[in-house]
Design a protein around this motif. Structure first.
Motif, mmCIF file in Angstrom:
data_model
loop_
_atom_site.group_PDB
_atom_site.id
_atom_site.type_symbol
_atom_site.label_atom_id
_atom_site.label_comp_id
_atom_site.label_asym_id
_atom_site.label_seq_id
_atom_site.Cartn_x
_atom_site.Cartn_y
_atom_site.Cartn_z
ATOM 1 N N MET A 277 0.831 -1.199 0.000
ATOM 2 C CA MET A 277 0.000 0.000 0.000
ATOM 3 C C MET A 277 0.869 1.255 0.000
ATOM 4 S SD MET A 277 -1.081 -0.694 3.862
ATOM 5 C CE MET A 277 -2.530 0.229 3.691
ATOM 6 N N ASP A 278 0.242 2.413 -0.293
ATOM 7 C CA ASP A 278 0.944 3.704 -0.239
ATOM 8 C C ASP A 278 0.265 4.533 0.834
ATOM 9 O OD1 ASP A 278 2.084 2.654 -2.472
ATOM 10 O OD2 ASP A 278 0.766 3.737 -3.848
ATOM 11 N N PRO A 279 0.667 4.374 2.089
ATOM 12 C CA PRO A 279 -0.130 4.989 3.169
ATOM 13 C C PRO A 279 0.200 6.459 3.416
ATOM 14 C CG PRO A 279 1.600 3.626 4.081
ATOM 15 C CD PRO A 279 1.760 3.560 2.593
ATOM 16 N N VAL A 280 -0.854 7.195 3.826
ATOM 17 C CA VAL A 280 -0.745 8.583 4.279
ATOM 18 C C VAL A 280 -1.442 8.639 5.632
ATOM 19 C CG1 VAL A 280 -1.561 10.923 3.862
ATOM 20 C CG2 VAL A 280 -0.865 9.509 1.967
ATOM 21 N N THR A 298 4.661 0.221 0.996
ATOM 22 C CA THR A 298 5.151 -0.355 2.250
ATOM 23 C C THR A 298 3.991 -0.404 3.222
ATOM 24 O OG1 THR A 298 6.539 0.012 4.176
ATOM 25 C CG2 THR A 298 5.855 1.959 2.993
ATOM 26 N N ASN A 299 3.990 -1.380 4.107
ATOM 27 C CA ASN A 299 2.974 -1.314 5.140
ATOM 28 C C ASN A 299 3.601 -1.036 6.501
ATOM 29 O OD1 ASN A 299 4.107 -3.715 5.484
ATOM 30 N ND2 ASN A 299 2.239 -4.938 5.499
ATOM 31 N N CYS A 300 4.869 -0.568 6.473
ATOM 32 C CA CYS A 300 5.433 -0.056 7.728
ATOM 33 C C CYS A 300 6.196 1.228 7.417
ATOM 34 C CB CYS A 300 6.322 -1.096 8.395
ATOM 35 S SG CYS A 300 7.218 -2.090 7.249
ATOM 36 N N PRO A 301 5.463 2.294 7.058
ATOM 37 C CA PRO A 301 6.115 3.544 6.648
ATOM 38 C C PRO A 301 6.734 4.281 7.822
ATOM 39 C CG PRO A 301 3.761 3.860 6.796
ATOM 40 C CD PRO A 301 4.001 2.408 7.046
ATOM 41 N N TYR A 302 7.809 5.011 7.555
ATOM 42 C CA TYR A 302 8.463 5.826 8.585
ATOM 43 C C TYR A 302 8.303 7.287 8.185
ATOM 44 C CZ TYR A 302 12.041 7.390 11.830
ATOM 45 O OH TYR A 302 12.705 8.014 12.857
ATOM 46 N N TYR A 303 7.642 8.099 9.039
ATOM 47 C CA TYR A 303 7.360 9.493 8.666
ATOM 48 C C TYR A 303 8.228 10.479 9.433
ATOM 49 C CZ TYR A 303 3.067 7.497 6.755
ATOM 50 O OH TYR A 303 2.174 6.762 6.065
ATOM 51 N N ASN A 304 8.121 10.401 10.755
ATOM 52 C CA ASN A 304 8.759 11.376 11.643
ATOM 53 C C ASN A 304 8.376 12.802 11.239
ATOM 54 O OD1 ASN A 304 10.095 12.045 13.856
ATOM 55 N ND2 ASN A 304 12.148 11.813 13.048
ATOM 56 N N GLU A 305 7.072 13.074 11.157
ATOM 57 C CA GLU A 305 6.620 14.416 10.802
ATOM 58 C C GLU A 305 5.884 15.039 11.980
ATOM 59 O OE1 GLU A 305 4.852 14.850 6.929
ATOM 60 O OE2 GLU A 305 5.786 12.982 6.254
ATOM 61 N N ASP A 320 -13.141 18.786 24.882
ATOM 62 C CA ASP A 320 -14.120 17.917 24.228
ATOM 63 C C ASP A 320 -13.789 17.678 22.761
ATOM 64 O OD1 ASP A 320 -15.598 17.436 26.418
ATOM 65 O OD2 ASP A 320 -17.150 18.908 26.029
ATOM 66 N N LYS A 321 -12.809 18.411 22.230
ATOM 67 C CA LYS A 321 -12.475 18.179 20.820
ATOM 68 C C LYS A 321 -11.837 16.807 20.665
ATOM 69 C CE LYS A 321 -11.696 22.858 19.029
ATOM 70 N NZ LYS A 321 -12.880 22.990 18.215
ATOM 71 N N ILE A 322 -12.049 16.215 19.500
ATOM 72 C CA ILE A 322 -11.558 14.852 19.278
ATOM 73 C C ILE A 322 -10.299 14.894 18.415
ATOM 74 C CG2 ILE A 322 -12.170 12.602 18.309
ATOM 75 C CD1 ILE A 322 -14.002 13.199 20.520
ATOM 76 N N ILE A 323 -9.269 14.164 18.846
ATOM 77 C CA ILE A 323 -8.081 13.993 18.008
ATOM 78 C C ILE A 323 -8.306 12.703 17.231
ATOM 79 C CG2 ILE A 323 -5.607 13.552 18.015
ATOM 80 C CD1 ILE A 323 -5.449 14.938 20.689
ATOM 81 N N LYS A 324 -8.216 12.773 15.917
ATOM 82 C CA LYS A 324 -8.482 11.568 15.128
ATOM 83 C C LYS A 324 -7.280 11.310 14.240
ATOM 84 C CE LYS A 324 -12.053 9.991 11.939
ATOM 85 N NZ LYS A 324 -13.275 10.452 11.294
ATOM 86 N N LEU A 325 -6.693 10.133 14.368
ATOM 87 C CA LEU A 325 -5.584 9.754 13.505
ATOM 88 C C LEU A 325 -6.126 8.705 12.549
ATOM 89 C CD1 LEU A 325 -2.877 9.186 16.245
ATOM 90 C CD2 LEU A 325 -3.139 11.179 14.825
ATOM 91 N N SER A 326 -5.976 8.916 11.236
ATOM 92 C CA SER A 326 -6.433 7.863 10.344
ATOM 93 C C SER A 326 -5.366 7.595 9.306
ATOM 94 C CB SER A 326 -7.754 8.231 9.679
ATOM 95 O OG SER A 326 -7.899 9.607 9.618
ATOM 96 N N VAL A 327 -5.306 6.350 8.856
ATOM 97 C CA VAL A 327 -4.369 5.993 7.800
ATOM 98 C C VAL A 327 -5.186 5.785 6.529
ATOM 99 C CG1 VAL A 327 -2.759 4.274 6.970
ATOM 100 C CG2 VAL A 327 -2.724 4.956 9.344
ATOM 101 N N ILE A 328 -4.764 6.467 5.455
ATOM 102 C CA ILE A 328 -5.487 6.384 4.190
ATOM 103 C C ILE A 328 -4.555 5.756 3.174
ATOM 104 C CG2 ILE A 328 -6.636 7.741 2.414
ATOM 105 C CD1 ILE A 328 -7.094 9.818 4.676
ATOM 106 N N HIS A 329 -5.100 4.877 2.343
ATOM 107 C CA HIS A 329 -4.271 4.124 1.416
ATOM 108 C C HIS A 329 -4.395 4.742 0.035
ATOM 109 C CE1 HIS A 329 -3.146 0.970 -1.239
ATOM 110 N NE2 HIS A 329 -4.349 0.464 -1.383
ATOM 111 N N SER A 330 -3.239 5.021 -0.582
ATOM 112 C CA SER A 330 -3.121 5.557 -1.945
ATOM 113 C C SER A 330 -4.068 6.735 -2.206
ATOM 114 C CB SER A 330 -3.371 4.461 -2.988
ATOM 115 O OG SER A 330 -4.672 3.921 -2.831
#
Length: 2029
Positions: A277-280, A298-305, A320-330
């Motif tokens: 996959m090409d994850p973001v 790769t399915n184990c990307p290294y970002y360090n951003e 009350d705000k929500i932090i949302k982390l999502s991984v999107i493919h390509s």
């Protein structure tokens, strides 16, 4: 002998005439009284019964009294019974009470009985009673009947008479009692309320002697544990019976926006589900989204951003705000990509983590659309939330291996399981009531005229937000009482990481929907995660919603309140809802797998489900209305009280249009005329009760220029309201009990802190008393709470909460008992912290999530407009017959301050009082109404509404008239105030104080231009009239309000306010100690929620005596029994203590504070060291040229010499001056000292530049050194002018644990002799240091033997390889280890604490623990005791000290003798916490103070070399200008705030010092937030003109100006002159060459000689055998040194250096010298005050120019990465899974090839050739990959430089862990290749390859942690088999092949010497693989191959195409021939 005695006095309110007899029973033994004959109303028995008893009286035993009608002939008829539990008697030994009897049905009857009970135990345990009979006194006005009860329990001072609460209303029972008014009397399990003790006030500054005397007066009963000192906050502690404590903080704190910064670093992702996959990663907070870059295949990307989000919102909106982390493919520009998984958490969860952050944690991704699937992968990230003023410490974590353990480092708060399950959250919405109009009436009337129907003006629906999702119910058109019966279902992981559910009723509107009211449900309060916990559950219960006022306006100015921001000012509606949670079983097939919110309908719920509806009664009486803001205008003012919509006359009534009949008047709103028949079933006494909810309007009268008051005088208006609510009092009762325990605890803790702060004796005793009270309170809660369990409307939450509260309270009580035994003098502070946790827990438990009765609002109305309000929680005024359950303000007079609604109340408007009410409130069931007046001050008569009819006596009064009036004189002794708020632009104020008491007010004089006014003024208020009984007033005076203003031309500006209670003297008391004269005490002044200074004052209220005869007549009139002659002194004023006249002729008629009250003064001398002025800003655009400093203290002062030219030399020519002054003996009362700087202009004009007030002089008080003690650390010195407090040693506050060389004493090595020998014979002490070194050597040998397998032994590093960075990294490792050890020690200590509490052991263990804690802190690197056991032996690298904070915070700001005082000017900021004070700094004054009592001892002045001009400041360097070379080393910056749009920055360093500035702009570092600068800068400077060094980091921009990221400022001058010797850090060892060469121009021996000379110390004497003697201590060290050529030379430098490193051990002058170090300084940006923008690591060396020049700067330039080449040979593969089917045989085969790349270099991926048609999964390749790369050994990272995109200006450097990825693929010609499997090897740690293919298994990957690993950088060459893995559909790892590979690592040089070819090319070619011929099928028989391709693959496709073509042809033919044929047919041819 033990005995119980009962004195039966009278039985009253009897019906009918006749003879009466009483029977008294105890323990089965009954006594009969005599017959009372012919009694009418009252029977006087007056008999005493005595039971001698053998066993102790149990608190549960009963006493029973029965009263009969006596008859000679027939049997006696029972009138009534009185039963009581003797608990109170058992505890106190004495009780006197009047109570009603109950009849056979156990209901109360009118008849009451008056008794007195005494219990005489054996041991005098109970009460403080002398033996003797009962004192039978009719009344105790004259104070004979006075008991010294445990007045000290509540810390109130004691005076004479306690009076029985006598009331004039017959039916109210009165208690009369003495003893600990803690528990009330019990009556058959029902509990009667009792008056609390008459407890007295204690002045807050109390002398312990007084207390001890008092304690002795208590017959030695109490240990002084229980003594309370009044807390100095505002009102002194007063647990009174008639008045409650007001809260001084006025301004609403919630709802005000604040700055927040959220920083998130996405480091990497692992185990993402999906192939190739090409994850973001998308980071979303609220509505802001940011994306990382895309990583390919790769399915184990290294970002360090790194991402930063900035917010400016109120706190709870932020949390009350929500932090949302999502991984999107390509994802790309055109397509949005597919979602792999998401992770959600609210900001609050992060904020409430320790340090407000998660660091290097793994977030688990889950798929919101498919809840049956497991984890979709992990993201490793850091998340930090910073509010204003928080600082985030970056934890130095251990090396990477720990963090690779994903399971152990999940991104979850403590205590949440790693495996979270999916759960359904059901929020059921049933119905709502009492909604307000949300539309104008005009439209409605028009409609009504046309259609003729009347509609409700609101269309409500309910919207629920949870975890970032929202759902809403349907809209109920036109209904004030909508019924929905719907449930909203959320699906979310459980436990959720979102804390609150937001429920909002909204009004649907065509234009835009608005909120009607909002309620937040906190999940923590409706669930419990303990092992006996319960899932979130709530209701069905009503929740009340509050918001803006109810009248509808188009633009509601308070709309925010309806959205839940800020405190609601009016009742809006109530909503019936319930919450339930069900954990899902995701395996069951019928489960609905999406997490979409959906809404379903639910069945209706019965009326009774929420409780039985009861009639409640609210009564209120306004005793006083003062301090009404003049702005309100002088129209008549009235007050309105509402509860829900009841009582609301203007806008409460929105009647539902449907005319349905209500059940017993539930929810019946008043009509406007407020007349309403109550429900039929209670016509017994009430008659027709009309609610009166507002007071009659009255014109206000002027008090003074700011305030009005209402002239109530003796007539007090009352209100009462009837209302109907579900009876859920139990909830409130439990809440009240916990609140009361918490209040008591808080008060006690404040006392303890006050005792510690004022350094009084015995804080531990008071703490023990507090704990005792707490455990008693907890056990009491456990007995009382478990009642009314079967009441209607009890929900599951009620039951579960009760259980968990009882458990918690029980365990808290146990722990409190336990801790109480461990409180010792030395552990007070630790235990105090523990107990504070109890307080938080109590407050949390007491907050009841399910509401019942809405809060009560009090509005001040003017002209039918609402002006100001107060909101009182209904539980606070709720009545219960059990004392502990009653609300804290129920039946008490409370001072209530009204405030402006909503946003109007923010800022200055919120600080002014709108009105102050003395208000009495009572809320209870209508049935219990008879008690509603019992808490009012006595002495009144009721005024009824003018109305005739039956039952008049039970009507509540509409007013009270007081016929008892006391006249007092109030004396306010206003002494001084300090640290006031600066209200003028000059930075000073012109303060005066205004004192309010009742309706009177007076002001002090105005003192101009000071923040610390000493008014020394007595204000006398004559003839203050207070209404009520004298004795009650004595116990409970009204509060005094003191407001402090700044006098300006025009209107005075408010500075702050405080409350006080006066000490009262009745006319029959003596004006004598201990209570009089009162002592001055400090009162904290508040301005809004911020402190604004302190007031030192005392207040006394003295009763003015009347003529005795007059009083006697008045008493007879009231009490109608004879009153004996009252002995009171002669009438008139003569009895008051005399007032002295004005003493000071200049001050005119102002009275000074009298002698007994003003402090005792002594003569002091204050010496001032004037050093210089720095950084003075311009004043009115003119520069400061000739400044002077004026010092003033207590009216005296001194001026410095004039600086002639500030630009040329800002230092003073005369250094020391002094003045004498009279100061109080008590240090706490010392007045502040004011420092002012003025600029002398032409023509004798002076302009104030700035000022500083030193509020506490304690740190400057000099005490002579203690000659007798040899223990130099404790005697305070003033050596080198260095002052230390008596309690500290001369060391700085450096925590030894952080410097690896901080010297700890291994046992038996260092002998420091502390004998008190006569000074003649000095002891020589030996300090031995080599022992340590030997030990670690031995250890090393042992280690080497032990080593086997596993880790490779590190070789001794080669000297040439070592550089400064080796030293730096080694030191960081040490720092981490020390921090780890500390954490471990702390954890261990806490664990031990828990165990100890559990095991109930005390004493010795605590001491042991203290010792151990110390030791673990002192662990040093050298001491190879336990540190080295764990870690592999490190090579000996010399280290420096890395401080993870600024250097000055380690060393007390280097103010050892030179202090810096900031000069302020301008108004103080209006912001909270004065965060903007920095903007007001206009310069700094450097100098010091020394204060001592005269006469001074002669020893000091006689010492050798004493310079009388310098006073106490001996041997201070001269302040002439000095030239210095400043060398600044900047190592690196971390976590910089991004400055560019791409979320990065291009930082460079700028250094400013005075006029010179060095910009390093051309060396900017591209796109880095953690740049390594590695630079040194030399600047020449002249102190004092250029002494402030600024190091800034700027962001380079191609166009436009560069932005400042952050800067840090360092005061070099203080460092230069400090005796910690900060000019150049002292390294740990001395060498003349190499990476650790000595860098100071002075050698250690020269430094030592100079220090000894300056300190007048004997030494250094170098002796033979490596010894040196300094003072009376001997140190040993090696004496040889190697030069560059390896020759050994003799040297004394090692010896000298050893002494320097242990300089803190030298007596008298020793202190820790600053070691060689790197300091970490926060970078701040003036635009974002208080929020860290990153950190910079650096250090500064300074070399005076008159010394020899230093050598060149050390080279710290960043290490260049080393070039390597990795050669990977792929020999063979085996067992690769087969993908294709053969066309003939159908057998499986694969066309295998292998692909490889180094992480971060995907674009350079390399492929082998293809091995076609492998039938077994075997492939032969003999193919070579070659990967060149740059590698940093120290950081274990590959360095890659590449352009981010085609538009990038320059290359960006990335650092990436070295990981090799190999993949196996199946080649396809016409479609995309198929991915089969992959393996990733971390080149530093990867499993050794298997010898054969057979031994190669999946376990090599699975159990990676347990297997031995190797590093290619050490092995250089490695060959073996490794497995390929992929994940199957069920997300399990499976083996998809094996590869035989050989890895060979060579350096760039070696690669040049022996080059190799790619693939199988020259040079050094590999032989061709031996492949079976089937693989070459393609080349040999192309036809065969084509047939294979066509037939096998595309057979069906071809057939389909042929058929389709045939069909097409037929259709074509048909169309072609059709027309012709038709024509033929038609023509009939």
């Amino acid at each position: 002998m033990m005995a119980l005695m009962v004195h039966l006095k009278t039985v009253a309110h009897l019906r009918g005439k006749g003879d009466k007899i009483a029977k008294v029973t105890f323990r089965g033994l009954s006594f009969y009284s005599r017959v009372a004959e012919n009694c009418e109303e009252v029977a006087h028995f007056n008999e005493t019964f005595r039971w001698p008893i053998a066993s102790k009286l149990d608190g549960n035993e009963m006493l029973e009294i029965q009263v009969y009608n006596y008859s000679k002939v027939f049997s006696n008829r029972l009138i009534g019974t009185f039963c009581m539990v003797l608990q109170k008697v058992a505890e106190e030994g004495h009780l006197e009470l009047t109570d009603t009897l109950t009849d056979d049905n156990n209901t109360s009857i009118k008849t009451n009985v008056t008794i007195e009970i005494r219990y005489q135990p054996m041991d005098g345990m109970v009460g403080v009673w002398s033996d003797g009979d009962f004192l039978d006194v009719p009344d105790d006005r004259d104070g004979t009947f006075s008991f010294e009860t445990d007045s000290l329990l509540s810390g109130q001072s004691h005076g004479s008479g306690t009076s029985p609460g006598r009331s004039l209303h017959g039916s109210i029972p009165t208690f009369r009692k003495a003893g600990k008014g803690v528990f009330s009397a019990m009556k058959l399990g029902k509990i009667k309320s009792s008056r609390d003790d008459h407890k007295k006030d204690e002045p807050a500054v109390l002398d312990m002697e007084d207390l001890d005397k008092k304690a002795m007066r208590l017959a030695g009963m109490l240990e002084p544990d229980t003594i309370s000192l009044a807390s100095v906050t505002a009102v002194t502690t007063d647990v009174s019976n008639k008045r409650s404590k007001p809260d001084i903080k006025m301004e609403p704190s919630s709802g005000r926006p604040v700055d927040y910064q959220i920083s998130i670093t996405v480091i990497e992702a692992r185990q993402l589900i999906g192939l190739n996959m090409d994850p973001v990663v998308c980071v979303e907070i609220g509505d802001d989204k940011k994306y990382t870059s895309m990583k390919e295949s790769t399915n184990c990307p290294y970002y360090n951003e790194y991402f930063v989000f900035d917010f400016h919102v109120p706190p709870h909106v932020m949390f009350d705000k929500i932090i949302k982390l999502s991984v999107i493919h390509s994802k790309n520009l055109l397509r949005s990509g597919t979602l792999v998984g998401t992770f959600k958490m609210d900001v609050g969860t992060v904020y409430f983590q320790p340090e407000h952050q998660f660091y290097h944690k793994w977030a688990i991704l889950s798929d919101p659309d498919d809840i049956t699937a497991g984890s979709k992968g992990y993201i490793k990230c850091d998340i930090a939330v910073v509010g204003k003023g928080d600082n985030i410490k970056t934890p130095h974590k251990a090396n990477e291996t720990d963090e690779d353990d994903i399971e152990g480092n999940l991104l979850l708060p403590e205590g949440i399981p790693a495996e979270r399950q999916w759960a359904r959250f059901y929020v059921k919405i049933f119905r709502a009531e009492g909604l307000p109009k949300m539309n104008t009436s005009i439209m409605a009337n028009v409609k009504k005229a046309f259609i003729g129907e009347n509609r409700d003006l609101v269309d409500p629906y309910v919207q629920v937000h949870f975890a970032g999702q929202k759902g809403k119910t349907s809209v109920q058109k036109s209904s004030y009482e909508p019924i929905w019966n719907e449930q909203i279902i959320f699906t979310e992981l459980f436990p959720p990481l979102c804390k609150r559910i937001k429920v909002q009723i909204r009004d649907s509107d065509k234009v835009n929907d608005v909120a009607i009211g909002t309620h937040f449900i906190d999940l923590r309060k409706i669930s419990n995660d303990g092992d006996k916990g319960f899932l979130p559950t709530m209701g069905p219960a009503w929740v009340n919603m509050y918001g803006s006022t109810r009248q509808y306006t188009l633009m509601d100015e308070h709309q925010d309140l309806n959205d839940g921001l800020g405190e609601g000012v009016s009742f809006r509606a109530r909503l019936l809802l319930s919450v339930a949670v069900e954990i899902l079983d995701t395996t069951s097939p019928e489960i609905f797998s999406s997490t979409e919110v959906h809404v379903e309908s639910v069945s209706n719920i019965s009326e009774s489900a929420t409780g039985k509806i009861e009639e409640f009664f609210v009564f209120g009486s306004f005793l006083e209305a003062t301090m009404i803001d003049r702005k309100t205008g002088d129209k008549p003012i009235s007050f309105e009280i509402t509860i829900g919509n009841y009582g609301n006359q203007i806008d409460g009534v929105s009647k539902p249009s449907s005319k349905k009949k209500k059940k017993d008047g539930e929810n019946e709103e008043e009509e406007s005329e407020l007349i309403q028949n109550s429900s039929e079933d209670e016509a017994d006494e009430d008659g027709d009760l009309v609610s009166v909810s507002s007071t009659p309007p009255m014109k206000p009268v002027i008090t003074d220029r700011n305030y009005f008051h209402l002239p109530y005088f003796e007539k007090k208006p009352c209100i009462y309201i009837k209302s109907w609510w579900q009876d859920q009092r139990r909830r409130l009762y439990n809440s009240n009990m916990m609140d009361k325990i918490a209040d008591k605890l808080e008060e006690g803790l404040n006392d303890v802190q006050e005792i510690i702060k004022t350094e009084k004796a015995f804080p531990e005793r008071r703490l023990r008393g507090v704990l005792e009270e707490l455990s008693v309170g907890c056990s009491r809660f456990v007995c009382l709470a478990n009642k009314d369990v079967n009441q209607a409307g009890r929900t599951k939450l009620d039951r579960e909460r009760l259980k968990s509260c009882m458990r918690e309270m029980d365990s808290m009580g146990q722990q409190a008992k336990q801790i109480r035994t461990q409180v010792k003098k030395n552990t007070v502070r630790d235990k105090l912290k523990l107990v504070q946790n109890f307080l938080q827990k109590l407050r949390f438990l007491a907050d009841e999530p399910q509401h019942s009765i809405p809060d009560v609002f009090i509005w001040m109305m003017n002209n039918n407009k609402r002006i100001a309000y107060a909101r009182i929680p209904s539980k606070d005024i709720l009545y219960s017959i059990v004392d502990e359950e009653t609300g804290k303000d129920c039946g008490k007079v409370k001072a209530v301050f009204l405030k402006l609604p909503g946003k109007k109340g923010f800022g200055p408007a919120g600080w002014t009082v709108q009105a102050k009410l003395e208000l009495y409130l009572w809320l209870g069931l209508n049935k219990q109404r008879k008690d509603f007046l019992c808490g009012l001050p006595n002495g009144f008569e009721e005024i009824k509404a003018t109305k005739t009819g039956p039952g008049l006596h039970s009507m509540p009064p509409v007013g009270l008239v007081y016929d008892m009036k006391q006249v007092f004189q109030l004396r306010a002794h206003m002494y001084q105030a300090r640290s006031l708020f600066a209200a003028d632009s000059s930075g000073l104020s012109d303060p005066f104080a205004r004192v309010f008491f009742s309706t009177h007010s007076q002001v002090t004089e105005v003192l101009s231009e000071t923040l610390c006014p000493t008014w020394d003024q007595l204000l006398v208020f004559d003839d203050v009239e207070l209404f009520g009984e004298a004795s009650e007033l004595r116990d409970d005076p009204p509060i005094i309000v003191v407001e402090i203003y700044d006098q300006d031309t025009g209107k005075a500006e408010f500075i702050g306010r405080t409350f006080a209670k006066p000490t009262i003297k009745m006319c029959d008391e003596h004006y004598a100690p201990p209570r009089f004269p009162p002592q001055l005490e400090y009162f904290q002044i508040y301005r809004g929620n911020c402190t604004a200074g302190e007031l030192l004052a005392a207040f006394e209220l003295l009763q003015i005596p009347f003529d005795a005869e007059e009083i006697r007549r008045a008493l007879i009139a009231v009490h109608n029994f004879a009153v004996p002659q009252i002995k009171i002194g002669q009438g008139g004023r003569a009895d008051l203590p005399p007032l002295e006249g004005p003493t000071d002729s200049e001050r005119g008629p102002i009275l000074p504070v009298p002698l007994g009250i003003r402090p005792v003064l002594s003569r002091y001398r204050i010496e001032v060291l004037f050093w210089g002025l720095r950084d003075l800003k311009r004043i009115n655009l003119a520069q400061v040229d000739r400044p002077r400093v004026d010092i003033e203290c207590a009216g005296r002062g001194v001026q410095s010499a004039l600086i002639q030219n500030y630009k040329k030399n800002p230092n003073f020519s005369t250094l020391v001056k002094w003045f004498e002054v009279d100061l109080p003996e008590n240090e706490l009362l010392h007045p502040p000292l004011n420092i002012r700087v003025v600029d002398c202009r032409a023509f004798g004009r002076y302009i104030l530049v700035g000022s500083h007030a030193v509020s506490s002089l304690r740190r400057f008080i000099y005490s002579a050194p203690d000659k007798t003690s040899n223990n130099w650390a404790t005697a305070a010195k003033l050596m080198n002018g260095y002052m230390v407090l008596t309690n500290g040693g001369p060391q700085p506050r450096s925590s030894p644990s952080l410097s690896p060389r901080s010297f700890s004493r291994p046992t038996g090595d260092i002998v420091v002799n502390m004998d008190g020998d006569p000074p003649v014979r000095k002891m020589d002490t030996v300090v031995k240091l080599d022992a340590i070194v030997e030990e670690s050597d031995k250890d090393k040998k042992k280690k080497k033997k032990k080593k086997k397998g596993g880790m490779e032994e590190e070789d001794e590093p080669d000297e040439s390889v070592l550089d400064w960075w080796s030293k730096y990294f080694a030191s960081i490792e040490t720092l981490k280890e020390i921090l780890r050890a500390q954490e471990a020690a702390q954890a261990e200590a806490e664990e031990r604490e828990d165990i100890e509490i559990a095991a109930e052991t005390a004493g010795s263990k605590t001491k042991e623990r203290g010792k151990e804690k110390k030791n673990s802190k002192d662990k040093r690197k050298g001491q190879a005791a336990d540190g080295s056991e764990r870690r592999p032996v490190k090579a000996k690298v010399d280290e420096l000290v890395v401080y993870n904070k600024e250097l000055e915070s380690e060393y007390g700001n280097f103010e050892d003798w030179l202090h810096t005082f900031n000069l302020y000017r301008g108004k103080a900021g209006e912001d909270d916490e004065h965060a903007l004070d920095d903007d007001r700094i206009v310069g700094r004054f450097k100098g010091s103070l020394c204060i001592y009592k005269l006469p001074v001892s002669e020893e000091i002045t006689r010492e050798a070399g004493f310079d009388p001009n310098m006073g106490m400041f001996q041997s201070i360097p001269h302040n002439d200008p000095v030239n210095v070379l400043v060398r600044v080393y900047v190592v690196r910056a971390t976590d910089l705030h991004p400055a560019d749009i791409n979320g990065k920055a291009d930082p460079y360093v700028v250094i400013k010092l005075g006029k010179s500035e060095v910009k390093d702009k051309e060396n900017y570092i591209s796109k880095q937030l953690n740049p390594v600068f590695g630079k040194s800068f030399d600047i020449e400077a002249t102190f004092p003109m250029e002494s402030m060094l600024t190091v800034s980091v700027y962001d380079w921009d191609l166009v436009g100006t560069d932005d400042l990221i952050g800067e840090t400022k360092i005061d070099l001058e203080n460092r230069f002159y400090s005796k910690f010797r900060v000019t150049c850090g002292i390294s740990s060892s001395y060498s003349v060459h190499g990476y650790n060469s000595w860098r100071d121009p002075m050698k250690p021996s020269q430094i030592l000689a100079k220090l000894c000379k300056d300190g007048k110390i004997d030494g250094p004497h170098y002796g033979p055998g490596g010894k040196v003697k300094v003072a009376n201590r001997i140190f040993t060290a090696p004496t040889e040194i190697e030069d560059e050529n390896g020759l050994k030379k003799q040297t004394e430098e090692h010896l000298a250096l050893t002494v320097l490193n242990h300089w803190e051990e030298i007596p008298r002058v020793g202190c820790k010298l600053v070691p060689e170090h790197v300091e970490t300084r926060p970078l701040l940006n003036p635009d974002k005050p208080g929020i860290e923008q990153g950190r910079i690591e650096m250090w500064v060396d300074m070399f005076p120019m008159d010394m020899p020049a230093p050598g060149p700067a050390i080279d710290i330039s960043p290490r260049k990465p080393k070039r390597y080449e990795l050669r990977v040979i792929i020999w063979n593969t085996d067992e690769v899974i087969l993908e294709d089917d053969d066309y003939f045989t159908g057998e499986k085969s694969s066309d295998i090839f292998v692909r490889g790349w180094l992480k971060g270099q995907q674009e350079d991926k390399q492929d082998t050739d293809v091995h076609y048609h492998s039938l077994t999964g075997e492939g032969n390749f003999n193919w070579r990959f070659v990967f060149p790369f740059d590698y940093l050994m120290a950081e274990e990272k590959i360095v890659i430089s590449k352009k981010e995109s085609m538009f990038s200006w320059d290359e960006t450097e990335y650092k990436i862990p070295p990981r090799l990825t190999l993949q196996v693929w199946d080649a396809d010609h016409f479609s995309a290749d198929d991915f089969l499997g992959a393996i990733e090897l971390d080149l530093n740690r990867f499993p050794r390859g298997a010898k054969t293919a057979k031994q190669c298994t999946l376990d090599m990957i699975r159990n990676e942690q347990d297997l031995p690993t190797i590093s290619i950088f050490k092995q250089k060459r490695v060959k073996g088999w490794w497995p390929f893995v992929a994940r199957n559909e069920n997300d399990e790892m499976e083996l998809t092949g094996k590869v035989e590979a050989e890895l060979h690592l060579v350096t760039a040089e070696e690669a040049e010497k022996s080059p190799v070819g790619l693939g199988r090319n020259e040079p050094d070619p590999l032989e061709k693989p031996n492949r079976p011929d089937t693989t070459f099928l393609w080349f040999l028989s192309p036809l065969k191959a084509i047939r294979y391709l066509v037939c096998n693959r595309y057979k069906w496709l071809i057939i389909k195409i042929v058929l389709a073509l045939l069909l097409l042809i037929m259709v074509g033919l048909f169309l072609y021939s059709m027309p012709g044929y038709l024509v033929k047919k038609l023509l009939g041819a």
